[in-house]
Design a protein around this motif. Sequence first.
Motif, short mmCIF file in Angstrom:
data_model
loop_
_atom_site.label_atom_id
_atom_site.label_comp_id
_atom_site.label_asym_id
_atom_site.label_seq_id
_atom_site.Cartn_x
_atom_site.Cartn_y
_atom_site.Cartn_z
N GLY A 84 -0.01 5.49 -1.39
CA GLY A 84 -1.41 4.54 -1.01
C GLY A 84 -1.40 4.61 0.31
N PRO A 85 -2.48 4.27 0.92
CA PRO A 85 -2.64 3.59 2.31
C PRO A 85 -1.76 2.74 2.93
N LEU A 191 -8.47 5.60 -1.58
CA LEU A 191 -9.98 5.23 -1.74
C LEU A 191 -10.52 6.30 -2.61
N ALA A 192 -10.37 8.08 -1.41
CA ALA A 192 -11.32 9.32 -2.58
C ALA A 192 -10.82 9.12 -3.51
N LEU A 295 -19.26 2.06 -7.05
CA LEU A 295 -18.85 1.79 -5.35
C LEU A 295 -18.23 1.81 -4.55
N ALA A 296 -17.30 2.61 -5.21
CA ALA A 296 -16.68 3.94 -3.88
C ALA A 296 -17.15 4.70 -3.92
N ARG A 297 -18.14 5.71 -4.26
CA ARG A 297 -18.32 6.63 -3.27
C ARG A 297 -19.77 6.21 -2.46
N ARG A 298 -20.71 4.93 -2.83
CA ARG A 298 -21.17 4.10 -1.70
C ARG A 298 -20.45 3.64 -0.22
N ALA A 299 -19.08 3.50 -0.68
CA ALA A 299 -18.15 2.93 0.66
C ALA A 299 -17.80 4.11 1.60
N GLU A 302 -20.25 4.87 3.78
CA GLU A 302 -19.76 3.76 4.78
C GLU A 302 -18.69 4.25 5.93
N GLY A 303 -17.78 5.12 5.70
CA GLY A 303 -16.35 5.68 5.91
C GLY A 303 -15.76 4.35 5.66
N ALA A 304 -15.23 4.23 4.96
CA ALA A 304 -13.53 3.44 3.99
C ALA A 304 -13.21 4.29 3.61
#
Length: 339
Positions: A84-85, A191-192, A295-299, A302-304
């Motif tokens: 994880g990050p 996220l990816a 939702l993850a794909r939209r985020a 947006e650069g997340a």
Amino acid sequence: MEFTIGGRLEVRITPADVGKRVSVRRRTDGGGAGAEFTDAVGVLTSWNNGVLSITRKSGESVHIVESSLVAGKVVPAAPARRRGPAASFGELATVTARAWQPVESEALGDWRLRAAGGFTRRANSALPLGDPGLPVGEALGRVRDWYEERGLPAYVQTATGAEGTQELLCAELERHGWRREVSAEVRIAALAPVGDLEADARAVRLTREPDAAWLARYQRFSTPGPHVLRVLGSGPSVWFATVPGGTGGPDTDPDAPPAAIGRCVVDGRWAGFMAVEVAPEQRRRGLATTVMAALARRALDEGASAAWLQVEEDNEGARALYDGMGFAAHHRYHHYRSA
């Protein structure tokens, strides 16, 4: 867990180590010939009158009589994360607070008093991210008064289990008679991989505001009002996901409550997931995964790049789902209520 030097058990902690993470071993049966031992790991939050108090990462407090100690040592503040990050507690605490904002707030030093008509503890609790500018006991009195003026119970939100979390404050709250009511994990992941989950994101409708259908599915919307919509709509970049009701059936009712919903707040590199709910009759069809992936794909657009969410410790179904998505526990948060 190794406590020995040259084969001997040794107690290598003192009251001067209060505030540090320690590991101890103690006798549990009085020390006879068949003595049994138990271990505890956590932050040493006090050592007074022959009794030690240790707060575990779960938030549980353990009280140990000094005479029962057979070994003890200071251990690293927090284990290294394996997946994880990278994220500090301070960063996550700020990001999670921005994703669920109150209707009214007021500063008490570095603490933030938050109210939203009683809608959720997160929006109706004091968030202590530093020094209140007063002795803790006096600050807690101010917290009680502030919430009493608004006809609300007084809560303080704290965290345990990571470097820089608030075990000492948890112990102080308990000493002042506050009681822990609810605990949850804050989990994080890349996220990816969430966006790459196999799911038909085309079945998900994304909007900037929750419509009547979304609210009809949301289980916390039992007391509607403008304060609820303000909390739900708060955050830097907010998205609501809806999977229409009756999805996949020949007799789909366009007015039926959604089969599944979710909420995501994008804030810089972070995407926070909340209110992921599936209708009972639609469960085990992968709809929660579908909502999360959309939702993850939209985020991601947006650069997340990193994801977080909160899950209560007794929600085994959700914990298993998020385990499969790669989410790992970062720390735990707790709500303490004034007696």
